[in-house]
Design a protein around this motif. Structure first.
Motif: not given
Lengths: 339, 313
Positions: A59, A63-64, B265, B267-268, B271
């Motif tokens: 992640f 994602e980051l 919104q 994502p961090a 989750r």
């Protein structure tokens, strides 16, 4: 045999400089994926690249860190090119979108939109670009004022005044609307963390247009550097070239500001470094700006993650810490290079 | 000579009487951070330059005439707006408008322990200014403050009753909570969400103190430097450190649900386990992160009760 750094910048072959810088950029992109303010370190990332790795690592990296690396590359490309273009057309090594109020114009436009009810997620990029365009016109108006050519610092002073005015007006909006304040404050600091990567796609069309403009004006700009008469003699129309440059700068700065907020000094540092490597010819400078822009932003960003763990330092603070000394160095140099 | 001496003596006597008069009117002496302050026992015009003081004064049955605006707003905090609709705003938490204070012609000024000495020097020239002794941020800070204000306003008994009522109510909610939530599901944190990440508020805070009193186990995950009210905005990479059984998310605007949707919104944030379980409870930041005092305490207990009634089976 002469090594590339022993020859004068203007005589180096462009590839001999471009390749090492590009390699450095690749290295920097990897660092941007490997290091962060969190606990996922290089070893976890290596494991992930080998196909393993924990869920958390996946992640954090995908994602980051990956989105912010992409956004950093994009913002670096845009701001570096915009800085080189502005400096060339203003014939002033201090012309920089951040210093001259182009970024602040863009930020002000976005702040108005936020106050009127938009959210950072659905932010209108066109609006940021429009604000940048208005800022550009103000600056170029100042640049053409009588006497400016003899004193490049005057342009910076005028730009700083315009910039402060716009920042003050943005602060006024913060007072007026508290809901927007948090979002604006976040956005005004300039950062590539937590930005919406989907926005990157919607920025691509204007980026492509701006790139086309850059390709189109590179040669005329180079002849313009030899003097307006030379350019006219070669069949170019200086007025039209300047207009196209302003348009391209607005597109680039507007797009970069929309996605990363106003990041100061990148447009100053990048062309400065590029000129130091390959000399003042704008066609060569522009080539070098391509890898150096992302390089500067990503390096600053990696540092911004590491110095304040578990929090992060705003990117804009770091670019200013690098940029301000460069600005002073240019101003204090005996002769300001004429572009 | 003797005539003169007699005159002098009677003048002295008269002077003494005049001086003694206020003492006869039962003045109250309060020990404050800046020494003993004497106030009349019949104050009418109260100006508060601290949100907790406004809250306490209303709770004690007074009608303060001046107050500061809440953080992030033009007027007093939403939770107390209906009660304090006639209050005039005399500044913000950062800056008191001295002229506005003078215009109120206060009998007494109630301030926070954080009031700087320079501000005190100015305010105390306008009216007796009560600045409680402070020992930094601690969960019972508001109780100590309230007792000082109550003493100055000559309502000490009422104050004890009010404080007891709050404590009783918190204890009652705690019983409910313990019946409904197993011991390993009582972790909680209070955060402020910002687009670049989250701020965690200290467990030593007024609000987090109440959460602890109602049976939650409040944690700040070791992210806060001692003496600070909250952490720096966390890197998104470290957001998992705030994951908890329950998260109270303070927002400065009214539309807490909207703010929560906006946060999702990211994502961090989306989750986090606590988000997936829908255990994030949006709360009013003006009440939860800025206010203090017994009325605020009751409003916060209302929120906790709502949470127990709606989100806990």
């Amino acid at each position: 045999m002469q090594l590339w750094f022993q020859t004068p910048p203007a005589q180096r072959s462009i590839l001999s400089v471009l390749i090492p810088v590009a390699l450095l950029l690749v290295f920097c992109c990897l660092a941007s994926l490997f290091y962060g303010a969190g606990e996922v370190g290089p070893i976890d990332v290596m494991a992930l690249l080998m196909g393993g790795g924990s869920d958390d690592a996946r992640f954090v990296v995908l994602e980051l860190r990956l989105p912010r690396t992409l956004i950093g590359i994009f913002a670096g490309l845009s701001l570096g090119l915009a800085g080189a273009l502005m400096q060339s057309v203003a014939r002033n090594p201090l012309a920089e979108p951040g210093l001259l109020g182009v970024s602040s114009g863009s930020a002000f436009a976005v702040a108005i939109a936020l106050v009127l009810g938009a959210s950072t997620a659905t932010l209108s990029i066109g609006l940021a670009q429009l604000g940048a365009l208005l800022g550009c016109f103000c600056v170029m108006g100042v640049a053409r004022m009588q006497g400016q050519r003899n004193d490049p610092i005057r342009l910076v002073l005028a730009g700083a005044a315009l910039s402060s005015l716009l920042i003050a007006m943005t602060s006024l909006l913060l007072l007026y609307n508290e809901r927007a304040a948090d979002e604006i404050r976040f956005w005004v600091t300039g950062s590539i963390a937590g930005r919406n990567v989907d926005q990157l796609l919607s920025l691509l069309p204007s980026f492509v247009i701006a790139l086309a403009c850059v390709v189109y004006v590179a040669r005329p700009l180079a002849s313009l550097a030899l003097g307006e008469r030379v350019a006219i003699g070669l069949g170019y129309k200086p007025g039209r070239i300047r207009l196209i440059v302003v348009f391209a700068v607005a597109l680039l700065v507007g797009a970069a500001t929309a996605i990363a907020g106003p990041v100061m000094f990148v447009g100053l540092v990048v062309p400065f470094a590029a000129r130091a490597l390959v000399g003042p010819d704008i066609r060569r400078t522009l080539w070098l700006c391509l890898p150096i822009g992302p390089l500067v932003i990503l390096t600053a960003d990696v540092f911004s993650r590491l110095v304040a763990q578990p929090a992060e330092m705003p990117l804009g603070v770091l670019t200013a810490m690098v940029g301000a000394p460069v600005l002073l160095a240019i101003v204090r140099a005996h002769r300001l290079p004429t572009l | 000579m003797s005539l003169l001496g007699g005159l002098g003596r009677s003048a002295g006597l008269f002077f003494g009487l005049v001086c003694a008069l206020p003492v006869l009117a039962d003045d109250i002496t309060v020990a404050t951070k800046y020494g003993n302050v004497t106030v009349s026992d019949k104050v009418e015009r109260i100006v508060t330059v601290h949100e907790g003081a406004l809250d306490a004064a209303f709770a004690l049955g007074f009608e303060p005439i001046g107050a500061i605006s809440t953080r992030g707003g033009d007027g007093v905090a939403r939770y107390i707006q209906a009660t304090a609709k006639n209050v005039n705003i005399v500044g913000t938490a950062r800056e008191t408008n001295l002229e506005a204070v003078i215009a109120q012609r206060p009998d007494i000024i109630l301030a926070s322990y954080r009031l700087p000495a320079e501000q005190y020097a100015l305010l105390s020239k306008i009216a007796p200014t009560i600045v409680p002794q402070g020992e930094g941020i601690r969960p019972d800070g508001w109780i100590r403050e309230m007792r000082v204000y109550a003493k100055a306003l000559n309502r000490e008994q009422e104050a004890e009753q009010i404080l007891q009522a709050v404590a009783d109510r918190a204890a009652q909610i705690k019983t409910q909570l313990q019946a409904k939530l197993p011991a390993d599901q009582r972790g909680a944190a209070l955060i402020r969400w910002m687009p670049q990440g989250a701020l965690v508020l200290t467990s030593q805070f007024f609000t987090t103190g109440l959460l602890a009193q109602t049976g939650f186990e409040v944690t700040d995950s070791g992210l806060i430097k001692p003496g600070r009210p909250h952490s720096s905005p966390l890197s998104l990479e470290n957001l998992s450190k705030i994951d908890n059984d329950w998260i109270f998310m303070a927002t400065l605007d009214e539309e807490g649900q909207k703010a929560l949707d906006a946060a999702k919104q990211s994502p961090a944030f989306a989750r986090l386990d606590v988000v997936k379980r829908d255990h994030v409870f949006p709360v009013d930041g003006q009440l939860w992160t800025s206010a203090s005092g017994p009325i605020a305490a009751n409003a916060i207990l209302d929120d906790i009760q709502t949470l127990l009634n709606t989100k806990v089976q």
